[in-house]
Design a protein around this motif. Structure first.
Motif, PDB file in Angstrom:
ATOM      1  N   LEU A 143     -11.516  25.139 -44.691  1.00 54.85           N
ATOM      2  CA  LEU A 143     -12.029  26.274 -45.434  1.00 54.85           C
ATOM      3  C   LEU A 143     -13.417  26.646 -44.940  1.00 54.85           C
ATOM      4  CD1 LEU A 143     -11.312  25.745 -49.257  1.00 54.85           C
ATOM      5  CD2 LEU A 143     -10.700  27.729 -47.841  1.00 54.85           C
ATOM      6  N   GLY A 144     -13.633  27.897 -44.672  1.00 55.84           N
ATOM      7  CA  GLY A 144     -14.971  28.371 -44.341  1.00 55.84           C
ATOM      8  C   GLY A 144     -15.293  28.332 -42.868  1.00 55.84           C
ATOM      9  N   ILE A 145     -14.452  27.645 -42.081  1.00 62.78           N
ATOM     10  CA  ILE A 145     -14.722  27.574 -40.647  1.00 62.78           C
ATOM     11  C   ILE A 145     -13.879  28.616 -39.925  1.00 62.78           C
ATOM     12  CG2 ILE A 145     -14.577  26.140 -38.570  1.00 62.78           C
ATOM     13  CD1 ILE A 145     -15.222  23.745 -40.304  1.00 62.78           C
ATOM     14  N   GLU A 146     -14.558  29.549 -39.305  1.00 62.40           N
ATOM     15  CA  GLU A 146     -13.844  30.646 -38.643  1.00 62.40           C
ATOM     16  C   GLU A 146     -13.098  30.136 -37.426  1.00 62.40           C
ATOM     17  OE1 GLU A 146     -16.187  34.077 -37.684  1.00 62.40           O
ATOM     18  OE2 GLU A 146     -17.265  33.924 -39.597  1.00 62.40           O
ATOM     19  N   ARG A 147     -11.871  30.476 -37.350  1.00 58.32           N
ATOM     20  CA  ARG A 147     -11.056  30.002 -36.239  1.00 58.32           C
ATOM     21  C   ARG A 147      -9.808  30.865 -36.220  1.00 58.32           C
ATOM     22  NH1 ARG A 147      -7.650  24.600 -36.240  1.00 58.32           N
ATOM     23  NH2 ARG A 147      -7.310  24.256 -34.025  1.00 58.32           N
ATOM     24  N   ASN A 148      -9.194  30.981 -35.067  1.00 60.43           N
ATOM     25  CA  ASN A 148      -7.917  31.681 -35.004  1.00 60.43           C
ATOM     26  C   ASN A 148      -6.848  30.773 -35.610  1.00 60.43           C
ATOM     27  OD1 ASN A 148      -8.986  33.952 -33.750  1.00 60.43           O
ATOM     28  ND2 ASN A 148      -8.840  32.964 -31.741  1.00 60.43           N
ATOM     29  N   SER A 149      -6.671  30.955 -36.889  1.00 56.85           N
ATOM     30  CA  SER A 149      -5.793  30.069 -37.636  1.00 56.85           C
ATOM     31  C   SER A 149      -4.335  30.348 -37.289  1.00 56.85           C
ATOM     32  CB  SER A 149      -6.027  30.306 -39.118  1.00 56.85           C
ATOM     33  OG  SER A 149      -5.343  29.363 -39.862  1.00 56.85           O
ATOM     34  N   GLN A 150      -3.520  29.308 -37.352  1.00 59.24           N
ATOM     35  CA  GLN A 150      -2.100  29.512 -37.103  1.00 59.24           C
ATOM     36  C   GLN A 150      -1.289  28.571 -37.981  1.00 59.24           C
ATOM     37  OE1 GLN A 150      -2.610  28.462 -32.829  1.00 59.24           O
ATOM     38  NE2 GLN A 150      -0.856  27.108 -33.156  1.00 59.24           N
ATOM     39  N   PRO A 151      -0.034  28.960 -38.300  1.00 59.28           N
ATOM     40  CA  PRO A 151       0.778  28.115 -39.175  1.00 59.28           C
ATOM     41  C   PRO A 151       0.997  26.743 -38.554  1.00 59.28           C
ATOM     42  CG  PRO A 151       1.991  30.108 -38.483  1.00 59.28           C
ATOM     43  CD  PRO A 151       0.648  30.162 -37.841  1.00 59.28           C
ATOM     44  N   GLY A 152       0.856  25.707 -39.370  1.00 59.53           N
ATOM     45  CA  GLY A 152       1.005  24.349 -38.862  1.00 59.53           C
ATOM     46  C   GLY A 152      -0.329  23.639 -38.769  1.00 59.53           C
ATOM     47  N   HIS A 153      -1.405  24.398 -38.735  1.00 56.56           N
ATOM     48  CA  HIS A 153      -2.722  23.798 -38.879  1.00 56.56           C
ATOM     49  C   HIS A 153      -2.974  23.623 -40.368  1.00 56.56           C
ATOM     50  CE1 HIS A 153      -4.204  25.409 -34.715  1.00 56.56           C
ATOM     51  NE2 HIS A 153      -3.403  24.373 -34.622  1.00 56.56           N
ATOM     52  N   GLY A 154      -4.005  22.863 -40.702  1.00 53.30           N
ATOM     53  CA  GLY A 154      -4.331  22.700 -42.116  1.00 53.30           C
ATOM     54  C   GLY A 154      -3.272  21.922 -42.851  1.00 53.30           C
ATOM     55  N   LYS A 155      -3.064  22.292 -44.106  1.00 53.85           N
ATOM     56  CA  LYS A 155      -2.135  21.533 -44.958  1.00 53.85           C
ATOM     57  C   LYS A 155      -1.008  22.436 -45.416  1.00 53.85           C
ATOM     58  CE  LYS A 155      -4.848  22.582 -49.073  1.00 53.85           C
ATOM     59  NZ  LYS A 155      -5.657  22.074 -50.192  1.00 53.85           N
ATOM     60  N   GLN A 156       0.112  21.801 -45.711  1.00 50.05           N
ATOM     61  CA  GLN A 156       1.242  22.587 -46.172  1.00 50.05           C
ATOM     62  C   GLN A 156       1.215  22.673 -47.696  1.00 50.05           C
ATOM     63  OE1 GLN A 156       5.228  21.254 -45.215  1.00 50.05           O
ATOM     64  NE2 GLN A 156       5.878  23.355 -44.812  1.00 50.05           N
ATOM     65  N   LEU A 157       1.474  23.853 -48.201  1.00 44.32           N
ATOM     66  CA  LEU A 157       1.530  24.067 -49.643  1.00 44.32           C
ATOM     67  C   LEU A 157       2.980  23.912 -50.111  1.00 44.32           C
ATOM     68  CD1 LEU A 157      -0.854  27.171 -49.818  1.00 44.32           C
ATOM     69  CD2 LEU A 157      -1.414  24.745 -50.157  1.00 44.32           C
ATOM     70  N   PRO A 158       3.155  23.731 -51.433  1.00 45.64           N
ATOM     71  CA  PRO A 158       4.523  23.524 -51.945  1.00 45.64           C
ATOM     72  C   PRO A 158       5.489  24.638 -51.543  1.00 45.64           C
ATOM     73  CG  PRO A 158       2.923  23.006 -53.637  1.00 45.64           C
ATOM     74  CD  PRO A 158       2.144  23.565 -52.479  1.00 45.64           C
ATOM     75  N   ASP A 159       4.989  25.854 -51.342  1.00 45.54           N
ATOM     76  CA  ASP A 159       5.910  26.952 -50.969  1.00 45.54           C
ATOM     77  C   ASP A 159       6.192  26.971 -49.464  1.00 45.54           C
ATOM     78  OD1 ASP A 159       3.658  27.960 -49.768  1.00 45.54           O
ATOM     79  OD2 ASP A 159       3.533  29.783 -50.982  1.00 45.54           O
ATOM     80  N   GLY A 160       5.661  25.987 -48.740  1.00 43.61           N
ATOM     81  CA  GLY A 160       5.954  25.906 -47.308  1.00 43.61           C
ATOM     82  C   GLY A 160       4.931  26.591 -46.433  1.00 43.61           C
ATOM     83  N   SER A 161       4.049  27.382 -47.025  1.00 41.86           N
ATOM     84  CA  SER A 161       3.028  28.043 -46.214  1.00 41.86           C
ATOM     85  C   SER A 161       1.907  27.041 -45.895  1.00 41.86           C
ATOM     86  CB  SER A 161       2.466  29.248 -46.959  1.00 41.86           C
ATOM     87  OG  SER A 161       1.808  28.816 -48.132  1.00 41.86           O
ATOM     88  N   TRP A 162       1.018  27.455 -45.011  1.00 43.65           N
ATOM     89  CA  TRP A 162      -0.057  26.565 -44.573  1.00 43.65           C
ATOM     90  C   TRP A 162      -1.397  27.124 -44.995  1.00 43.65           C
ATOM     91  CZ3 TRP A 162       1.152  21.974 -42.076  1.00 43.65           C
ATOM     92  CH2 TRP A 162       2.506  21.833 -41.681  1.00 43.65           C
ATOM     93  N   ALA A 163      -2.310  26.226 -45.364  1.00 39.02           N
ATOM     94  CA  ALA A 163      -3.635  26.652 -45.803  1.00 39.02           C
ATOM     95  C   ALA A 163      -4.668  25.712 -45.184  1.00 39.02           C
ATOM     96  CB  ALA A 163      -3.723  26.592 -47.324  1.00 39.02           C
ATOM     97  N   PRO A 164      -5.906  26.195 -45.060  1.00 33.48           N
ATOM     98  CA  PRO A 164      -6.941  25.319 -44.493  1.00 33.48           C
ATOM     99  C   PRO A 164      -7.202  24.112 -45.393  1.00 33.48           C
ATOM    100  CG  PRO A 164      -7.679  27.608 -44.609  1.00 33.48           C
ATOM    101  CD  PRO A 164      -6.414  27.522 -45.382  1.00 33.48           C
ATOM    102  N   LEU A 165      -7.605  23.005 -44.784  1.00 33.69           N
ATOM    103  CA  LEU A 165      -8.023  21.838 -45.553  1.00 33.69           C
ATOM    104  C   LEU A 165      -9.370  22.117 -46.209  1.00 33.69           C
ATOM    105  CD1 LEU A 165      -7.256  19.034 -42.953  1.00 33.69           C
ATOM    106  CD2 LEU A 165      -6.122  19.295 -45.165  1.00 33.69           C
ATOM    107  N   ALA A 166      -9.671  21.355 -47.248  1.00 38.32           N
ATOM    108  CA  ALA A 166     -10.982  21.460 -47.876  1.00 38.32           C
ATOM    109  C   ALA A 166     -12.066  21.112 -46.847  1.00 38.32           C
ATOM    110  CB  ALA A 166     -11.079  20.523 -49.073  1.00 38.32           C
ATOM    111  N   THR A 167     -13.187  21.837 -46.915  1.00 40.39           N
ATOM    112  CA  THR A 167     -14.273  21.658 -45.947  1.00 40.39           C
ATOM    113  C   THR A 167     -14.772  20.213 -45.916  1.00 40.39           C
ATOM    114  OG1 THR A 167     -14.907  23.869 -46.661  1.00 40.39           O
ATOM    115  CG2 THR A 167     -16.414  22.748 -45.169  1.00 40.39           C
ATOM    116  N   GLY A 168     -14.742  19.566 -47.076  1.00 39.39           N
ATOM    117  CA  GLY A 168     -15.259  18.194 -47.187  1.00 39.39           C
ATOM    118  C   GLY A 168     -14.443  17.152 -46.453  1.00 39.39           C
TER     119      GLY A 168
END
Lengths: 214, 198, 461
Positions: C184-209
């Motif tokens: 979260l908060g770090i600008e990057r060309n985000s793509q599905p499969g990075h970060g964490k998976q949500l219950p609906d199957g989509s992907w979201a950034p990890l918490a900055t901490g």
């Protein structure tokens, strides 16, 4: 009964420890000292007697004060906790397991429980079982990851798994006729193999604690 | 004293509860015990070999007379015993991350329970109410709950092939053996020493 | 989540520079005052996370300190003691926890790690070899001018070139660098499969901490950090590991095993890691590499293992499936979201294309650097539980086939099916393809914290 889960039994025993000002060291310390030297491998009383998956013995010094505004209070006795996850008899009761402990590990049990109030000794099996059951607490909720296998079945399965993994690895690409013959050889070997020893894999290992600092 | 034997960790914890609250907790455990679907998360966590909760009423500590003074307590107590694989931190982290609601349901009746989220406060509480194991035995120190499940699965496939091997031709056996390998192939991990505790 | 202050965070933390030339200089401080003078001189040339609006710079400089280094800079004891235990101990003392034993034991590491002299790490990257050298000359003149530090060793690294072009390939021939998480908060060309998976199957950034100290992590709390907070905020921890690669052993292993493996050599190489050597994920293309997937950010990291529980596409014990299990452990990935690490790696040593003779003895490998907010919970956990052990993956004691410290005793099961080109395979007596040659744990402070250190302005609280 919450003590039972499938084919396994959750035994919880609390035995009050003798509170004798004359004893030196005190009885709880004597239990602790005996347990500290007790084998956890093949010589363990729980390896010698049948039916124990996992078990622990714990001297409970007192209840724990969690801080105000909770009330601080204390036990008048210390208790020896015996928590065992074990195979009950075919009737689902714990009697045969307790009898087995008395039969195969009586000397150890006497050395430990002789520091507890009212302990009759293991040599009188009936009195021993009555005593242990008098110390038993009903488990309120019991969870077992595998609840349909006995200790011997489990030890066998671990042995089979290792043998099968080795067999598969060493027989890749083999011609059918020879493969079948070799498999029959595996069957003969496993059939003839003695029951693996309980707790035999225990290796003493220096404890290294890295600290909890998360 | 050792809380660890091979791949298992023995955790003991005791927490005080006001006596009226134990009845609520007993009801919760009754439902949990009878509705198996509610245990699914516990099963899926897959690193708990055995776990139990025991409610000890304030007058329920075993008493034998013979000079043993009766207990005079204001609280009932909840005892928790767990046999888990992996690290202490991993265990509590996982509880907090995926079982927080269930844990709160069980422990919120205990005095000073901070809730299972966020995890650091929860760990502090568990650390405070945990007491150490003097002696810990396991019949299979080199196996985890996952290892056991894998071994039982291999045994079942093996028993099946073993029972049929004599009735199969070489060619039929080769086919049956292939099916056998495909069945056991996820379950062939080694058993052995546990990693160093940290 | 407000936007991060990129001018306060070292650039190396926020992004991989993707500059082809690298040099990692290890320093020992001689005297606290002179060392602080050196840090003061370095401050203006440290590369921050600020965007490069005018294209890539010629070179970059970043800095980190071991716990001994912070002590040599005379930080207050109360601050030094507030650092997490594993950082205080350093990587060498954690060897048994990490499985850094046998072939990977500290006694076998490069000389520079044998004492306890490494106080600081300078990471320098250059667009060209000349730019790298120029930057290093400038730094070395600062060492001499301030007499603040002695250079103990310098590790050169250079991206592997194929046909004169910089590649993301490491020495075994795998294209690397797909899996870094988004935060979260770090600008990057985000793509599905990075970060964490949500219950609906989509992907979201990890918490900055999970990456930076001072921000909420995936447990909904601030990560453990040293005091004062301002010293910790916008900083992170780095794990530095020099990983030697036994290229000849790796290639002869592929030759021997593929002689009996119906899937062939390239598929076996893919099964070890979970991607074909060009980077195509096995989960998406189990039969052959597909360059169109690799080039497509919507697909190259967009997959899960849920439909491949048996491991017949990507083996259950494959490197990638262990190191980033995605949904493999259930609970919508909730058990793994606090075990993610950000990797910055760069190859060193001569690249030897397939077909040319290579030797294990040649200096060759990857400088593997991990960034994480909590070394114990993130890197050490992944290394111990997922790389050197297999219980969470339900593979018993089997280690990561590629990264594991096997010493000739490793095992790896390639799950297969009835087809001739995807049969099951059990590899036993695995050798160590990778060996550890040294490393340590470093604190990567924010620019504010660096200034505080340089000016002796750190008060415990």
């Amino acid at each position: 009964m919450p003590n039972n889960s499938g084919k396994v039994y959750g035994l919880t025993i609390l035995s009050p420890i003798l509170n004798d000002d004359e004893a030196s060291p005190s009885h709880d310390l004597q239990i602790r000292s005996y347990l500290a030297g007790l084998s956890t491998g093949r010589e363990s009383p729980f390896a010698q007697a049948p039916g124990t998956h996992l078990a622990r013995l714990v001297v409970m010094d007192d209840v724990i004060f969690v801080g105000a505004p909770a009330v601080e209070e204390h036990l008048n006795s210390k208790y020896l906790i015996f928590e065992s996850n074990c195979d009950p008899g075919p009737d689902g009761t714990i009697d045969s397991y307790l009898q087995g402990l008395a039969e195969y590990a009586g000397a150890h049990l006497d050395a430990i429980w002789s520091h507890c109030v009212g302990y009759p000794g293991a040599s009188d099996r009936a009195a021993f079982v009555r005593y242990m059951k008098a110390c038993q607490l009903e488990t309120t909720f019991f969870f077992a990851a595998v609840n349909d296998k006995s200790v011997p079945e489990t030890l066998r399965a671990l042995q089979t798994q290792k043998a099968v993994a080795d067999f598969v690895e060493t027989h890749q690409g083999m011609q059918p006729g020879q493969l079948r013959a070799e498999f029959l050889q595996l069957v003969a070997t496993l059939d003839a193999a003695p029951m693996p020893a309980v707790a035999s894999a225990t290796v003493s290992r220096e404890m290294k604690i890295g600290g909890r600092n998360e | 004293m050792s809380n660890i034997n091979g791949k298992v960790y023995a955790m003991n914890a005791i927490t005080p509860m006001k006596p009226w609250k134990t009845w609520v907790l007993r009801l919760i455990f009754f439902v949990l015990g009878h509705v198996k679907s509610l245990q699914q998360d516990l099963i899926n966590l897959s690193f708990i070999e055995f776990a139990r909760w025991v409610v000890v009423p304030r007058a329920g500590f075993p008493q034998f007379g013979n000079g043993q003074e009766p207990e005079k307590l204001t609280y009932d107590y909840l005892l928790f015993f767990s046999n888990f694989n992996g690290t202490w931190n991993q265990y509590i982290d996982a509880f907090s991350a995926v079982l927080s609601k269930g844990l709160n349901l069980i422990w919120q009746w205990s005095e000073k329970f901070p809730g299972s989220v966020p995890v650091t406060l929860f760990k502090e509480y568990i650390g405070r109410v945990q007491f150490d194991t003097d002696y810990y035995f396991t019949a299979y120190p080199h196996a985890t709950a996952n290892d056991l499940k894998a071994a039982h699965a291999v045994q079942a496939s093996y028993d099946d092939l073993r029972s049929r091997v004599n009735s199969l031709s070489d060619a039929e056996f080769a086919d049956a053996y292939m099916s056998f390998v495909l069945q056991v192939q996820p379950n062939l991990g080694e058993t052995g020493e546990a990693p160093v505790v940290f | 989540m407000s936007k991060l202050n990129e001018t306060d965070i070292q650039g190396f933390v926020l992004r991989g520079y993707n500059l082809p030339y690298g040099r990692y200089i290890l320093l020992r401080f001689e005297n606290p005052d002179r060392a602080r003078a050196l840090v003061s001189k370095l401050l203006p040339i440290i590369t921050t996370g600020q965007r490069w609006d005018n294209g890539k710079p010629q070179s970059t400089v970043n800095i980190g300190f071991t716990h001994r280094g912070l002590a040599a800079l005379a930080l207050p004891d109360a601050t030094l003691l507030s650092f997490p235990v594993e950082f205080q101990q350093g990587m060498k003392k954690r060897a048994d926890i990490l499985g850094d034993t046998g072939l990977n034991a500290p006694a076998r590491w490069d000389d520079v790690w044998h004492g306890n002299d490494v106080h600081a790490w300078l990471g320098i990257n250059g667009l060209t070899a000349t730019a790298l050298d120029d930057c290093c000359s400038q730094l070395r003149s600062l060492f001499a001018e301030t007499r603040g530090a002695v250079e103990l060793a310098a590790q050169d690294a250079v991206s592997n070139m194929v046909d004169g072009q910089q590649t993301g390939k490491e020495h075994f021939g795998y294209t690397d660098g797909f899996g870094n998480p988004d935060y979260l908060g770090i600008e990057r060309n985000s793509q599905p499969g990075h970060g964490k998976q949500l219950p609906d199957g989509s992907w979201a950034p990890l918490a900055t901490g999970e990456l930076l100290l001072g921000y909420a992590d995936e447990a909904g709390e601030l990560p453990a950090a040293p005091i004062p907070h301002i010293l910790a905020s916008n900083g992170t921890f780095m794990v530095y590991r020099k990983l030697h690669q036994n290229l000849a052993t790796f290639r002869s292993f592929l030759d021997e095993q593929s002689a009996v493996y119906g899937g062939g050599r390239e598929k076996l190489a893919a099964k070890l890691i979970g991607r074909w050597r060009d980077g195509t994920p096995l989960e998406l293309a189990p039969d052959a590499p597909d360059p169109s997937i690799v080039k497509d950010p919507q697909r190259s990291t967009n997959f899960t293992y849920g439909a491949d529980g048996a491991g017949t596409r990507c083996p259950i014990g494959a490197h990638m499936r262990r190191a980033h299990p995605r949904d493999a452990f259930g609970f919508n990935g909730k058990l793994i979201d606090r075990r993610r690490i950000t990797r910055r790696g760069q190859t060193y040593g001569r690249f030897v294309p397939e077909g040319e003779l290579a030797s294990d003895a040649e200096e060759r490998g990857v400088v593997f650097m991990v960034l994480n907010a909590n070394i114990s919970r993130q890197f050490e956990f992944v290394q111990q539980q997922w790389i050197e052990y297999g219980n969470d993956a339900k593979q018993g004691n089997d280690k990561d086939p590629l990264m594991g410290n096997h010493g000739g005793h490793g095992k790896f099961v390639v799950q297969g099916d009835r087809s001739a080109t995807n049969p099951p395979l059990v590899c036993a007596h695995l050798p160590s393809f990778v060996e550890l040659r040294g490393g340590d744990y470093f604190f990567i402070p924010s620019m504010t914290a660096l200034g505080m250190i340089a000016m002796k302005l750190v008060d415990p609280r």
